[in-house]
Motif scaffolding. Structure first.
Motif, PDB file in Angstrom:
ATOM      1  N   ALA A  82       0.781  -1.107  -0.111  1.00 54.20           N
ATOM      2  CA  ALA A  82       0.088  -0.055   0.095  1.00 54.20           C
ATOM      3  C   ALA A  82       0.853   1.138   0.048  1.00 54.20           C
ATOM      4  O   ALA A  82       0.514   2.101  -0.855  1.00 54.20           O
ATOM      5  CB  ALA A  82      -0.930  -0.023   1.186  1.00 54.20           C
ATOM      6  N   THR A  94       2.190   2.042  -3.508  1.00 51.67           N
ATOM      7  CA  THR A  94       1.198   2.505  -4.520  1.00 51.67           C
ATOM      8  C   THR A  94       0.612   3.810  -4.023  1.00 51.67           C
ATOM      9  O   THR A  94       0.411   4.608  -4.859  1.00 51.67           O
ATOM     10  CB  THR A  94       0.270   1.542  -4.762  1.00 51.67           C
ATOM     11  OG1 THR A  94      -0.488   1.207  -3.534  1.00 51.67           O
ATOM     12  CG2 THR A  94       0.770   0.208  -5.153  1.00 51.67           C
ATOM     13  N   SER A  95       0.615   3.977  -2.643  1.00 53.33           N
ATOM     14  CA  SER A  95      -0.311   5.250  -2.199  1.00 53.33           C
ATOM     15  C   SER A  95       0.456   6.202  -1.506  1.00 53.33           C
ATOM     16  O   SER A  95       0.025   7.025  -0.985  1.00 53.33           O
ATOM     17  CB  SER A  95      -1.485   4.697  -1.559  1.00 53.33           C
ATOM     18  OG  SER A  95      -2.242   3.715  -2.132  1.00 53.33           O
ATOM     19  N   ASP A 140       0.622   8.100   3.262  1.00 51.27           N
ATOM     20  CA  ASP A 140      -0.607   8.187   4.123  1.00 51.27           C
ATOM     21  C   ASP A 140      -1.660   7.316   3.374  1.00 51.27           C
ATOM     22  O   ASP A 140      -2.937   7.500   3.403  1.00 51.27           O
ATOM     23  CB  ASP A 140      -0.820   9.675   3.763  1.00 51.27           C
ATOM     24  CG  ASP A 140      -0.761   9.906   2.451  1.00 51.27           C
ATOM     25  OD1 ASP A 140      -0.375   9.243   1.471  1.00 51.27           O
ATOM     26  OD2 ASP A 140      -1.101  11.359   2.107  1.00 51.27           O
ATOM     27  N   ALA A 141      -1.326   6.036   3.080  1.00 56.62           N
ATOM     28  CA  ALA A 141      -2.215   5.084   2.524  1.00 56.62           C
ATOM     29  C   ALA A 141      -3.160   4.751   3.778  1.00 56.62           C
ATOM     30  O   ALA A 141      -2.877   4.957   5.040  1.00 56.62           O
ATOM     31  CB  ALA A 141      -1.349   3.816   2.255  1.00 56.62           C
ATOM     32  N   SER A 142      -4.350   4.318   3.195  1.00 56.36           N
ATOM     33  CA  SER A 142      -5.570   4.141   4.198  1.00 56.36           C
ATOM     34  C   SER A 142      -5.233   2.961   5.220  1.00 56.36           C
ATOM     35  O   SER A 142      -4.981   1.801   4.750  1.00 56.36           O
ATOM     36  CB  SER A 142      -6.927   3.934   3.650  1.00 56.36           C
ATOM     37  OG  SER A 142      -7.485   3.088   4.536  1.00 56.36           O
ATOM     38  N   ASP A 179      -7.613   0.204   4.823  1.00 61.49           N
ATOM     39  CA  ASP A 179      -7.415  -0.572   3.429  1.00 61.49           C
ATOM     40  C   ASP A 179      -6.507  -1.686   3.759  1.00 61.49           C
ATOM     41  O   ASP A 179      -6.481  -2.626   3.502  1.00 61.49           O
ATOM     42  CB  ASP A 179      -6.833   0.111   2.337  1.00 61.49           C
ATOM     43  CG  ASP A 179      -8.246   0.732   1.541  1.00 61.49           C
ATOM     44  OD1 ASP A 179      -9.436   0.428   2.035  1.00 61.49           O
ATOM     45  OD2 ASP A 179      -7.929   1.599   0.882  1.00 61.49           O
TER      46      ASP A 179
END
Lengths: 195, 195
Positions: free
Chosen positions: B30, B33-34, B37-39, B42
């Motif tokens: 994650a 890819t994000s 500060d990815a969720s 998630d």
DNA sequence: CCATCAAGCTGAGGCTACCTCAGGATAATT
DNA sequence: AATTATCCTGAGGTAGCCTCAGCTTGATGG
């Protein structure tokens, strides 16, 4: 496919202008203390305005950031043109870079927004960034033509170095500012040596 | 006043270890890819685990980031010691910086976290960052002792330059990577000239 | 094999921030 | 005074953060 990015405009109605200005003032203050991801609801309430009003004038965060930084960057471009008329092209370039670093790091998160805008047309700040790119490139080319800067340095690379300095400055929010030394090292690195 | 920062530990119970590992794997993916500060929700669901379980093992986002990057940074420190034994101190330093830039920019937002950790003890990543700081400083001093790097450069300044390069690399996520050139310019700038 | 219990798991729920939109208010204009 | 385009409001849907009370289960000793 993708329409032009929305650029905020000062409204014509008096009440609209009042709120527009109040929001912008509150936004500048909030960005400086909390960075580019400051709460928009805080900004609205600080401006004495409902959240919907903020979104009416600035439908995206990017459009608000753009409006909040527009003046400063305009001045930067204007200053570049003034400097270009001076006698020493290297002095002009270094002075401009020093100033650019300061404007790029007005608040935490701005450098990232601006560097992304520089090559992404779908962004409110793109127009201003492209103008800056031209200003910087002109100063660079002049310094190179005078033999004062290594000739293989591209404008894009110059902006990478400049952004790096600005980012370092951004980080050191509550410490001393290490970007002048950063810039000094970089500048001594890219100038031609003739001692 | 403030207690030590929490450092995540692999649990002893089998089910705990399984989840811990699954969360770390999901987090690494994650983050890549994000960004940092990815969720977290998630990540938890991607790991097939309830959100409370994630928080049990990693009570703060910083502790999760630390755990997700620990191995890479450990290797970096180890590699520094191997390089220090080599014949050419300047080669060692440049090689190490190249590698450090890659590790620092594993995902968007990491450079900022690490540079903040470097001088802030209240941070999970601080210990690892301090170790890296020592490694880098050693390599720098060796190169300076050999007269290959300008003697007025401090380790802090070196890390500023290194972070700048890593940040530039971070930004260019979906474009080509301009950090090698950035580093080349910086390195040519800080090495002593004797041609 | 069982009992015990510390370690681990769950997910509802309170909180904050984002963003939209239907309905109401009002400045400008004629 | 009437008209209307512009502007304003704030409730409400969505998403992510983080906590905690109650339940489950792996490890351990007998």
């Amino acid at each position: 496919m993708d329409g032009k990015p929305y650029i905020a405009q000062r409204p014509k109605r008096a009440d609209g202008r009042r709120n527009y200005d109040a929001i912008l003032a509150a936004a500048r203050k909030a960005f400086e203390t909390s960075g580019a991801d400051a709460s928009l609801e805080d900004i609205a309430s600080q401006a004495g305005v409902a959240i919907g009003t903020l979104y009416r004038h600035f439908p995206t965060r990017a459009s608000l950031v753009e409006a909040a930084t527009r003046d400063g960057l305009e001045n930067l471009v204007a200053h570049a043109q003034r400097l270009a008329a001076g006698p020493d092209p290297l002095d002009a370039l270094t002075e401009w870079m020093r100033e650019a670093v300061v404007h790029f790091s007005t608040f935490r998160g701005l450098v990232g927004i601006l560097t992304r805008s520089m090559y992404d047309e779908g962004t409110p700040s793109h127009a201003m960034c492209a103008a800056m790119h031209r200003s910087g490139a002109d100063l660079l080319h002049a310094a190179q033509a005078a033999g004062r800067v290594r000739p293989d340095l591209t404008p894009e690379e110059l902006f990478d170095l400049l952004s790096g300095a600005a980012w370092v400055r951004e980080q050191a929010a509550s410490g001393r500012d290490s970007s002048p030394r950063f810039l000094q090292l970089v500048l001594e690195g890219i100038t031609t040596r003739e001692d």
